[in-house]
Design a protein around this motif. Structure first.
Motif, short mmCIF file in Angstrom:
data_model
loop_
_atom_site.label_atom_id
_atom_site.label_comp_id
_atom_site.label_asym_id
_atom_site.label_seq_id
_atom_site.Cartn_x
_atom_site.Cartn_y
_atom_site.Cartn_z
N ALA A 176 -5.53 -1.01 -6.92
CA ALA A 176 -4.45 -0.57 -7.80
C ALA A 176 -4.97 -0.35 -9.22
O ALA A 176 -4.58 0.62 -9.89
CB ALA A 176 -3.33 -1.61 -7.80
N GLN A 201 -1.06 2.93 -1.16
CA GLN A 201 0.40 2.86 -1.15
C GLN A 201 0.93 2.36 0.19
O GLN A 201 1.88 1.56 0.23
CB GLN A 201 0.98 4.23 -1.49
CG GLN A 201 0.79 4.64 -2.94
CD GLN A 201 1.25 6.05 -3.23
OE1 GLN A 201 1.37 6.88 -2.33
NE2 GLN A 201 1.51 6.35 -4.50
N TRP A 256 -1.85 -6.15 -13.46
CA TRP A 256 -2.57 -6.30 -12.18
C TRP A 256 -3.67 -7.35 -12.30
O TRP A 256 -3.92 -8.12 -11.37
CB TRP A 256 -3.15 -4.96 -11.75
CG TRP A 256 -2.17 -4.02 -11.11
CD1 TRP A 256 -1.69 -2.85 -11.61
CD2 TRP A 256 -1.53 -4.20 -9.83
NE1 TRP A 256 -0.80 -2.28 -10.74
CE2 TRP A 256 -0.68 -3.08 -9.63
CE3 TRP A 256 -1.58 -5.17 -8.83
CZ2 TRP A 256 0.09 -2.91 -8.48
CZ3 TRP A 256 -0.81 -5.02 -7.69
CH2 TRP A 256 0.01 -3.90 -7.52
#
Length: 384
Positions: free
Chosen positions: A267, A251, A289
């Protein structure tokens, strides 16, 4: 009592980095450091110097100069002109980073860069590295010697290629856990060290990816040593501490808005880790993603993994159509087709493909896993 082995493993690479920064070629610098470590082992005993790092730097540098002076009178003059003045303060951090870039020099093959990184930066012995890679010690010694010869004329005066370093560290991580040294743990340790010296988002992304994968390690193998696929792993055995750390690091990296492929892979791993059961995996977001990853790194391996996500989001037939666009030489291609055919209800084709995939598996564990999958589908066929 000081643990000299652990101390030397920590200080040796840092001292080597200092000598390389001061102008010593890689092979000569390592020889000097090894001689300094031998002398330290002989002289320190239970009473280490107040500053062991400085003592080793001074001793290794003197030994290097002794060798240089002995070569020729011309070389002695060069030492007097260029090497003997005070080389400046020793910080340790920059030298280690320099050494990591040098060990991952583009002139080296990936296997040589991996071996040299573990030897020079990781502080592992040649025997330990050979054991981890299941090759004779003499073979690994030759590999490391060739790498050092390749670097004998190289100097690193500018920042190296960080992307190359990250790929070498990821190669080390993916080599598995054989031998007396756990290469996955070693890769994580080196990546943490790199992040402290080079706080770049992609370094953080790689560390997060490693931690998230490592968190699943306890559930990856059954008690009898069989490989357990992600969808049927006992998620209560996942290491939540590593997951939380990996997500936090990721993050922070993503907040810098400098997206890279390791951040994207992390991710995806985080989304898998977030699902309490496989059925609750957020496949639509994972597919998004993968679409980003295809933009950043459009390789056949990424395209094959994306096809799996397509199969979960749009159905197995759509997944098979996506797999058809991937060269069949890509590892796991046949296994993915088998999985998608099984999900589509074509059990005969799935059984055949699992059997074919098992015969070309990259490891014994993968071969056994695919063989069991073929047997399971065969039983489903007979029950049907």
């Amino acid at each position: 009592m000081t643990d000299l082995g652990a101390l030397f493993k920590d200080l040796g690479p840092r001292v080597l980095g200092v000598l390389v920064r001061r102008g010593a070629d890689f092979a000569s610098a390592e020889d000097a450091v090894q001689e300094a470590l031998i002398e330290a082992h002989r002289r320190w005993g239970e009473d280490t110097p107040r500053d062991p790092f400085a003592w080793l730097v001074t001793t290794a540098w003197r030994k290097h100069l002794d060798v240089v002076r002995s070569e020729s009178s011309r070389r002695r003059r060069e030492v007097a002109d260029h090497l003997e003045p005070d080389p400046g303060p020793v910080t340790g951090t920059d030298e280690t980073l320099l050494l990591l870039f040098l060990a991952c020099h583009p002139a080296l093959s990936p296997s040589s860069a991996v071996a040299l990184t573990l030897r020079a930066v990781g502080g592992l012995t040649t025997r330990q590295i050979a054991s981890a890679y299941l090759v004779p010690e003499s073979t690994m010694a030759q590999r490391i010697s060739r790498a050092k010869r390749t670097l004998s004329r190289e100097r690193l005066t500018e920042p190296g290629d960080l992307a190359v370093v990250l790929r070498v560290l990821y190669l080390i991580y993916n080599e598995g856990h054989s031998g007396e040294v756990d290469l996955a743990d070693e890769a994580i340790r080196l990546t943490r060290q790199l992040l402290s010296s080079a706080p770049e988002p992609e370094v953080a992304g790689l560390l997060a990816l490693m931690l998230l994968h490592h968190a699943r390690r306890p559930a990856r193998w059954s008690p009898d040593g069989a490989l357990v696929s992600l969808d049927v792993q006992d998620r209560s055995r996942w290491d939540t501490g590593l997951i939380n750390e990996g997500v936090e690091i990721l993050q922070s990296a993503l907040s810098l808005d400098r997206l890279g492929e390791f951040q994207v892979q992390a991710a995806i791993a985080a989304l898998h880790a977030d699902a309490p059961v496989a059925e609750q995996t957020d496949w639509p977001q994972i597919l998004e993603w993968y679409d980003l990853l295809m933009e950043l790194n459009p390789t056949p391996v990424v395209e094959l993994n994306r096809a799996v996500a397509v199969g979960e989001v749009d159905g197995p037939r759509a997944g098979l159509a996506a797999v058809a666009r991937v060269p069949d030489s890509v590892p796991r291609h046949t296994a993915v087709r088998a999985h998608l055919h099984e999900r589509a209800g074509d059990l005969e084709t799935a059984h055949s493909l699992y059997a074919v995939a098992s015969r070309s598996a990259a490891s014994a564990a993968e071969r056994d896993h695919l063989t069991r999958q073929a047997a399971r589908v065969h039983q489903r066929l007979h029950r049907a």
